[in-house]
Design a protein around this motif. Structure first.
Motif, short mmCIF file in Angstrom:
data_model
loop_
_atom_site.label_atom_id
_atom_site.label_comp_id
_atom_site.label_asym_id
_atom_site.label_seq_id
_atom_site.Cartn_x
_atom_site.Cartn_y
_atom_site.Cartn_z
N GLN A 157 18.48 48.88 51.07
CA GLN A 157 18.42 49.59 49.78
C GLN A 157 16.98 49.97 49.44
OE1 GLN A 157 20.19 46.76 50.26
NE2 GLN A 157 22.27 47.57 50.07
N ILE A 158 16.03 49.10 49.75
CA ILE A 158 14.62 49.42 49.50
C ILE A 158 14.20 50.65 50.31
CG2 ILE A 158 12.24 48.59 49.80
CD1 ILE A 158 13.32 45.75 49.24
N GLN A 159 14.59 50.68 51.58
CA GLN A 159 14.28 51.84 52.42
C GLN A 159 14.91 53.11 51.86
OE1 GLN A 159 15.70 50.18 56.25
NE2 GLN A 159 13.65 50.60 57.04
N SER A 160 16.14 53.00 51.40
CA SER A 160 16.83 54.18 50.86
C SER A 160 16.13 54.71 49.61
CB SER A 160 18.28 53.83 50.53
OG SER A 160 19.01 53.55 51.70
N ILE A 161 15.69 53.80 48.76
CA ILE A 161 14.99 54.22 47.54
C ILE A 161 13.71 54.95 47.88
CG2 ILE A 161 13.72 53.36 45.53
CD1 ILE A 161 15.87 51.19 45.27
N PHE A 162 12.93 54.41 48.83
CA PHE A 162 11.68 55.07 49.21
C PHE A 162 11.94 56.42 49.88
CE2 PHE A 162 9.66 50.87 48.70
CZ PHE A 162 8.51 51.27 48.03
N ARG A 163 12.97 56.49 50.74
CA ARG A 163 13.30 57.76 51.37
C ARG A 163 13.73 58.80 50.34
NH1 ARG A 163 15.73 54.65 55.67
NH2 ARG A 163 17.75 54.84 54.63
N HIS A 164 14.54 58.35 49.39
CA HIS A 164 15.02 59.27 48.36
C HIS A 164 13.87 59.77 47.50
CE1 HIS A 164 18.17 61.05 45.93
NE2 HIS A 164 17.60 60.55 44.84
N ALA A 165 12.94 58.89 47.16
CA ALA A 165 11.80 59.28 46.33
C ALA A 165 10.86 60.22 47.06
CB ALA A 165 11.05 58.04 45.86
N LEU A 179 17.20 56.02 40.17
CA LEU A 179 16.43 55.49 41.28
C LEU A 179 15.75 54.17 40.92
CD1 LEU A 179 15.75 56.51 44.19
CD2 LEU A 179 13.59 57.37 43.24
N MET A 180 15.29 54.08 39.65
CA MET A 180 14.47 52.93 39.25
C MET A 180 15.26 51.79 38.63
SD MET A 180 11.53 53.55 40.28
CE MET A 180 10.76 52.13 39.52
N ARG A 181 16.52 52.03 38.27
CA ARG A 181 17.21 50.97 37.55
C ARG A 181 17.51 49.76 38.44
NH1 ARG A 181 23.43 52.94 36.37
NH2 ARG A 181 24.05 53.36 38.53
N THR A 182 17.60 49.97 39.74
CA THR A 182 17.82 48.83 40.63
C THR A 182 16.58 47.93 40.71
OG1 THR A 182 19.36 50.14 41.92
CG2 THR A 182 18.56 48.12 42.91
N PRO A 183 15.38 48.49 40.99
CA PRO A 183 14.19 47.62 40.96
C PRO A 183 13.98 46.96 39.60
CG PRO A 183 13.68 49.70 42.04
CD PRO A 183 15.04 49.85 41.45
#
Length: 406
Positions: A157-165, A179-183
């Motif tokens: 999930q961390i990789q997906s968030i960075f890729r999406h951003a 995007l940010m609500r999970t962190p």
């Protein structure tokens, strides 16, 4: 969570309230560890081998409880056991919640949308797990290192968030929130717990990272004492390999000597983790199972369990350097070794060759029973802190009489 509510409730009947007995607090916390420790084992096994036999799962749950050194805390329910029992409970509960956060289910309001094929996450599970792990800072601070496992558990999930951003430099407002609500769900609950604890340390001791351990009245002046570095290697080896010493008189087990080159804190104990619970040696095989687990699509689980082994070894070193040799401190890392041992033990219990399978299962059961017998014998161990012969001589002598001829 326990002592303040107890005092508040008892203040309704007694002026000023009463202090909750440690003999009640420790069993209550250890009951939580027993329940969620077993649930965590079941959840990990479901990731390694979803259709594992009930007998294997049951034996591995017993193995986890014995390897964690939990029986020591069940027996010695004094003040020193409270923070360790609390952190054991909070850690397994937090990890159980985190591992339950990622599931392939239909997206609902409390889950983030699947990104790049990764699993959706339950935000309540994520937030509650973070709060539990962060609470370790107010119990036994060493356990806060369990938070590092979050990077392994949620790495996809961390990789997906960075890729999406990185792929969308002009993300709309709602997309940024999504995007940010999970962190934020992971960080904010942790900060809600950690910030007041650090502020409390500042008020008491003038530093956010001073938890007051230097001011306890114990075997030496802790404000000036430091564990000698010359003891480190031997203390680590004792924690893991201190040999058992059997005798010909009840309870047929004695404390093992643990000499050090320079004086340092040592607690009388029967043996090291690998001698009192030999099945934990299987944890050392976990790093070598990468190809096997990758072939089965369990790469992330392999990384989690290998990281648990590394974290366990780190805690062995930290306890040796900071606290010396303590029997109760095995509870800091024993459960992590037990988790790392699960893949190897499942392979042993499910050996492909029928004839060898029964030999492996019989060997596993024999070692598990050996661990149980050693744990029970250690309750009657002469020379241990809070030895039963002094605290409950009637029970000690009654059980001793079972093994006397005539």
């Amino acid at each position: 969570l326990l002592f303040l509510p107890y005092r508040a409730v008892t203040s309704l009947f007694v002026d000023g309230g009463l202090m909750m007995p440690c003999g009640a607090a420790v069993p209550l916390l250890m009951l939580g560890f027993l329940v969620f420790g077993c649930l965590l084992v079941i959840r990990v096994i479901s990731r390694i081998r979803p259709n594992a036999p009930l007998a294997a799962v049951s034996m591995l749950c017993v193995f986890m409880l014995l390897a964690s050194n939990g029986l020591y805390l069940w027996y010695r329910t004094n003040f020193y056991s409270v923070p360790i029992a609390a952190s054991l409970f909070l850690s397994v509960l937090g990890l159980w919640l985190w591992l339950g956060a990622a599931k392939r289910v239909p997206v609902s309001g409390d889950r983030i949308r699947e990104v790049d094929g990764t699993q959706s996450l339950s935000l309540p599970h994520l937030a509650a797990g973070s709060m539990c792990i962060a609470a370790n800072l107010g119990c036994r601070p060493q356990f806060i290192l369990v938070a590092l496992l979050a990077f392994v558990i949620f790495w996809p999930q961390i990789q997906s968030i960075f890729r999406h951003a990185s792929n969308d430099s002009s993300i709309p407002h709602m997309s940024v929130w999504r995007l940010m609500r999970t962190p934020l769900a992971a960080l904010l609950p942790a900060l809600i717990v950690i910030v007041p604890l650090l502020a409390y340390n500042v008020v008491r001791f003038g530093s956010p990272l001073d938890f007051g351990t230097s001011y306890q009245m114990t075997v030496t002046d802790m404000t000036s004492y430091r564990q000698p570095l010359s003891n480190l290697a031997l203390t680590v080896s004792y924690y893991l390999f201190l040999p058992l010493r059997f005798t010909d008189a009840f309870p047929f087990l004695a404390v093992s000597p643990a000499p050090l080159p320079t004086w340092g804190f040592t607690e009388a104990m029967p043996g090291g983790l690998f001698t009192i619970a030999p099945l934990t040696l299987a944890a050392l095989a976990c790093p070598f199972l990468y190809r096997r687990m990758r072939k089965a699509g369990r790469t992330n689980t392999w990384l989690l369990l290998t990281s648990s082994l590394a974290l366990g070894l780190l805690l062995v070193v930290l306890d040796s350097r900071m606290a010396g040799l303590g029997w109760r401190y095995i509870a800091d890392f024993g459960w992590l070794f037990a988790l790392a041992a699960l893949p190897s033990l499942l392979i042993v219990l499910d050996c492909g060759k029928p004839r060898l399978r029964w030999v492996c299962r019989a060997g596993f059961l024999a070692l598990l029973l050996f661990t149980l017998v050693v744990a029970l014998m250690s309750l009657f161990l002469p020379g241990r802190d809070d030895e039963m012969l002094r605290n409950n001589p009637a029970l000690y002598l009654d059980v001793q009489s079972w093994f006397m001829l005539g």
